[in-house]
Design a protein around this motif. Sequence first.
Motif, PDB file in Angstrom:
ATOM      1  N   ILE A   1       9.582   4.463 -17.518  1.00  0.00           N
ATOM      2  CA  ILE A   1       8.558   2.822 -17.054  1.00  0.00           C
ATOM      3  C   ILE A   1       8.113   2.416 -16.084  1.00  0.00           C
ATOM      4  CG2 ILE A   1       8.656  -0.052 -17.496  1.00  0.00           C
ATOM      5  CD1 ILE A   1       9.437   0.716 -20.636  1.00  0.00           C
ATOM      6  N   SER A   2       9.083   2.604 -15.381  1.00  0.00           N
ATOM      7  CA  SER A   2       7.945   1.910 -13.716  1.00  0.00           C
ATOM      8  C   SER A   2       7.862   3.692 -13.364  1.00  0.00           C
ATOM      9  CB  SER A   2       9.657   2.034 -12.790  1.00  0.00           C
ATOM     10  OG  SER A   2      10.501   0.642 -13.080  1.00  0.00           O
ATOM     11  N   VAL A   3       7.758   4.322 -14.159  1.00  0.00           N
ATOM     12  CA  VAL A   3       6.850   5.566 -13.639  1.00  0.00           C
ATOM     13  C   VAL A   3       5.526   5.185 -13.685  1.00  0.00           C
ATOM     14  CG1 VAL A   3       6.312   7.301 -13.253  1.00  0.00           C
ATOM     15  CG2 VAL A   3       8.154   7.237 -12.451  1.00  0.00           C
ATOM     16  N   VAL A   4       4.991   4.785 -14.746  1.00  0.00           N
ATOM     17  CA  VAL A   4       3.952   3.644 -15.702  1.00  0.00           C
ATOM     18  C   VAL A   4       3.519   3.526 -14.570  1.00  0.00           C
ATOM     19  CG1 VAL A   4       3.188   2.574 -17.337  1.00  0.00           C
ATOM     20  CG2 VAL A   4       4.494   4.579 -17.963  1.00  0.00           C
ATOM     21  N   PHE A   5       4.456   1.580 -14.365  1.00  0.00           N
ATOM     22  CA  PHE A   5       3.453   1.002 -13.825  1.00  0.00           C
ATOM     23  C   PHE A   5       2.780   1.889 -11.380  1.00  0.00           C
ATOM     24  CE2 PHE A   5       4.973  -1.566 -16.174  1.00  0.00           C
ATOM     25  CZ  PHE A   5       4.488  -2.795 -16.176  1.00  0.00           C
ATOM     26  N   ALA A   6       3.304   2.513 -11.597  1.00  0.00           N
ATOM     27  CA  ALA A   6       3.683   2.573 -10.071  1.00  0.00           C
ATOM     28  C   ALA A   6       2.251   3.946  -9.925  1.00  0.00           C
ATOM     29  CB  ALA A   6       4.784   3.550  -9.631  1.00  0.00           C
ATOM     30  N   ALA A   7       1.959   4.304 -11.208  1.00  0.00           N
ATOM     31  CA  ALA A   7       0.954   5.257 -11.133  1.00  0.00           C
ATOM     32  C   ALA A   7      -0.203   4.374 -11.746  1.00  0.00           C
ATOM     33  CB  ALA A   7       1.319   6.401 -12.276  1.00  0.00           C
TER      34      ALA A   7
ATOM     35  N   ARG B   1       0.391  -1.199   0.340  1.00  0.00           N
ATOM     36  CA  ARG B   1      -0.252   0.355  -0.594  1.00  0.00           C
ATOM     37  C   ARG B   1       0.923   1.122  -0.389  1.00  0.00           C
ATOM     38  NH1 ARG B   1      -4.906  -0.960   4.312  1.00  0.00           N
ATOM     39  NH2 ARG B   1      -2.600  -1.662   5.961  1.00  0.00           N
ATOM     40  N   GLY B   2      -0.228   2.746  -0.512  1.00  0.00           N
ATOM     41  CA  GLY B   2       1.198   3.721  -0.222  1.00  0.00           C
ATOM     42  C   GLY B   2       1.985   4.130  -0.671  1.00  0.00           C
ATOM     43  N   ARG B   3       3.230   4.648  -0.067  1.00  0.00           N
ATOM     44  CA  ARG B   3       4.297   5.123  -1.359  1.00  0.00           C
ATOM     45  C   ARG B   3       5.143   3.346  -1.296  1.00  0.00           C
ATOM     46  NH1 ARG B   3       6.961  11.019   1.366  1.00  0.00           N
ATOM     47  NH2 ARG B   3       4.818  11.983   0.076  1.00  0.00           N
ATOM     48  N   THR B   4       5.074   2.533  -0.560  1.00  0.00           N
ATOM     49  CA  THR B   4       5.990   0.953  -0.686  1.00  0.00           C
ATOM     50  C   THR B   4       5.438   0.475  -2.086  1.00  0.00           C
ATOM     51  OG1 THR B   4       5.990   0.977   1.737  1.00  0.00           O
ATOM     52  CG2 THR B   4       6.089  -1.205   0.245  1.00  0.00           C
ATOM     53  N   GLN B   5       4.180   0.827  -2.233  1.00  0.00           N
ATOM     54  CA  GLN B   5       3.588   0.240  -3.589  1.00  0.00           C
ATOM     55  C   GLN B   5       3.686   0.599  -4.570  1.00  0.00           C
ATOM     56  OE1 GLN B   5      -0.752   1.043  -4.836  1.00  0.00           O
ATOM     57  NE2 GLN B   5      -1.623  -1.368  -3.929  1.00  0.00           N
ATOM     58  N   ALA B   6       4.022   1.691  -4.956  1.00  0.00           N
ATOM     59  CA  ALA B   6       4.425   2.150  -6.385  1.00  0.00           C
ATOM     60  C   ALA B   6       5.563   2.098  -5.420  1.00  0.00           C
ATOM     61  CB  ALA B   6       4.235   3.909  -5.717  1.00  0.00           C
ATOM     62  N   ALA B   7       6.572   1.390  -4.748  1.00  0.00           N
ATOM     63  CA  ALA B   7       7.784   1.440  -5.534  1.00  0.00           C
ATOM     64  C   ALA B   7       7.792   0.273  -5.663  1.00  0.00           C
ATOM     65  CB  ALA B   7       8.751   1.971  -3.799  1.00  0.00           C
TER      66      ALA B   7
ATOM     67  N   LEU C   1      15.450   3.951  -9.652  1.00  0.00           N
ATOM     68  CA  LEU C   1      16.136   4.864  -9.616  1.00  0.00           C
ATOM     69  C   LEU C   1      14.646   6.111  -9.133  1.00  0.00           C
ATOM     70  CD1 LEU C   1      17.157   7.423  -9.139  1.00  0.00           C
ATOM     71  CD2 LEU C   1      17.206   8.351 -11.641  1.00  0.00           C
ATOM     72  N   ALA C   2      13.558   5.242 -10.330  1.00  0.00           N
ATOM     73  CA  ALA C   2      11.972   5.905 -10.105  1.00  0.00           C
ATOM     74  C   ALA C   2      11.311   4.855  -9.212  1.00  0.00           C
ATOM     75  CB  ALA C   2      11.470   5.152 -11.201  1.00  0.00           C
ATOM     76  N   GLY C   3      11.560   4.298  -7.719  1.00  0.00           N
ATOM     77  CA  GLY C   3      11.194   3.419  -6.729  1.00  0.00           C
ATOM     78  C   GLY C   3      12.112   4.255  -6.175  1.00  0.00           C
ATOM     79  N   TRP C   4      13.013   4.883  -5.699  1.00  0.00           N
ATOM     80  CA  TRP C   4      13.594   5.489  -5.064  1.00  0.00           C
ATOM     81  C   TRP C   4      12.687   7.140  -4.756  1.00  0.00           C
ATOM     82  CZ3 TRP C   4      16.462  10.324  -5.362  1.00  0.00           C
ATOM     83  CH2 TRP C   4      16.961  10.242  -3.386  1.00  0.00           C
ATOM     84  N   LEU C   5      12.601   7.715  -5.579  1.00  0.00           N
ATOM     85  CA  LEU C   5      11.907   8.967  -5.823  1.00  0.00           C
ATOM     86  C   LEU C   5      10.715   8.882  -5.572  1.00  0.00           C
ATOM     87  CD1 LEU C   5      13.747   9.963  -9.764  1.00  0.00           C
ATOM     88  CD2 LEU C   5      14.500  11.040  -7.165  1.00  0.00           C
ATOM     89  N   LEU C   6       9.952   7.542  -5.868  1.00  0.00           N
ATOM     90  CA  LEU C   6       8.786   7.453  -5.870  1.00  0.00           C
ATOM     91  C   LEU C   6       8.495   7.839  -4.272  1.00  0.00           C
ATOM     92  CD1 LEU C   6       6.421   5.775  -8.936  1.00  0.00           C
ATOM     93  CD2 LEU C   6       6.672   7.869  -8.478  1.00  0.00           C
ATOM     94  N   ARG C   7       9.114   6.519  -3.289  1.00  0.00           N
ATOM     95  CA  ARG C   7       9.193   6.619  -2.494  1.00  0.00           C
ATOM     96  C   ARG C   7       9.373   8.018  -1.660  1.00  0.00           C
ATOM     97  NH1 ARG C   7       8.503   2.417   0.738  1.00  0.00           N
ATOM     98  NH2 ARG C   7       9.678   3.243   2.347  1.00  0.00           N
ATOM     99  N   ARG C   8      10.136   9.194  -2.209  1.00  0.00           N
ATOM    100  CA  ARG C   8      10.034   9.951  -1.553  1.00  0.00           C
ATOM    101  C   ARG C   8       9.217  11.562  -1.755  1.00  0.00           C
ATOM    102  NH1 ARG C   8      13.769   7.218  -0.959  1.00  0.00           N
ATOM    103  NH2 ARG C   8      15.973   7.722   0.708  1.00  0.00           N
TER     104      ARG C   8
END
Length: 405
Positions: free
Chosen positions: A301-307, A117-123, A248-255
């Motif tokens: 690509i990782s940002v797309v999945f996280a969104a 859930r949350g930012r962990t899910q996005a990462a 890197l996308a996961g690191w940025l999204l978690r922040r």
Amino acid sequence: MVATWLAGVQAAVGLGAVSPVSSAVQSSFGLSISTVACATSTMTAVGAALGIPVGWWTSRLCARRALLAGLLVISAAAGLSALADTWGLLLLLRTVEGAGYLLVFVAGPIVLTRLTRGRTQAAALALWGTCVPTGLAAAAAAGGALSSELTWNRWLGVTGIGPLLLAGFLAVTLPRLPNAAIGPRPRAAGTWVRFLGPAGAYACLSLIGVAVVVMLPTFFTEARNETSAEAGAVAAVVTAWSAAGGLLAGWLLRRGVAVRALAPLAVLMPLACLPAFSADIPVGAGVSAAAVVLLVDGLLISVVFAAVPAIARRAEDVDLANGALAQFGSLGVLMGPPAFGLAVKYGGWSGTTAATSLFAALGAALLLVTARSVQTAASDFPSPSTQLPGPDSAAYGEILNRRSE
């Protein structure tokens, strides 16, 4: 979560398994190199045709079962490929393996969505976006190293061991996941429109990434007069940077970095593509520029999945969105090499920059549309308790209880 990610990596290893032994397959059956490429395209063709229906089916079955079934299908098809003695049989087995590949790539993100859930899910979903480049790099490296020790049949058979082991591990360790409740309410047209943004962006980004990786070895052998082994090593190294972009996308999204702030990075891809496919600059600089293209591509690509979970209004919509991603992404993989091939034919190697500019601009625009959909969904569901993509507290507690047992 790591084992689920490895399932996607193993599926991607199967996708790239033929490339390092394509010359052996070509000579074994007396085929052209373009015909041998069909062994890869048939895998993605299954996803291009059936991605959305499989997403719908997974909603009604079980993401856990679909993931395990996909791994077993990949393992069986790859194992039987070791016995393939005709081109038709090999092509049939690759098509079957493509069905398993599709199941894994539709079910894998759903499993991660249910567990987090949350930012962990996005990462976690951003990490999932690194599966394909990681698997392709692993296939290129391992296939190149083992090609002198194993026949191409045995190498393809070896690629079926990993999925089988992972299926056994996940069957024991992966908890039973809550299914999406399928209500009678039909989906409004707006639901499908919201999915077109991330799916279209993923298609454009997949097209660029695969096309650059496919064209780069040819450029190094023809324009730089490097050996095939050196060109393959360069492709493997460059592909690995796509996985680094996903991390890197996961690191940025978690922040808390917003999707709309990352979309403009797409402009870096055509800027880096120009020196990457120029024979007038040093080899090291060209490889570094190609790495930048794949780094940004993997990040977006990782940002797309996280969104995706933030866009869906209901839990089962996440399943269908992942099916749409699989279908559109497969279309991008199919279209990428031919599109870039035409660009090189009519514009020389600088034509790759023009093609990258076109699809990067389109992908960035669709990613901005996706970001707007994320904002709209956030305003519609301001309370965390109403966000459906992740498991509710009761279901999540049940998962933890079963894991403890």
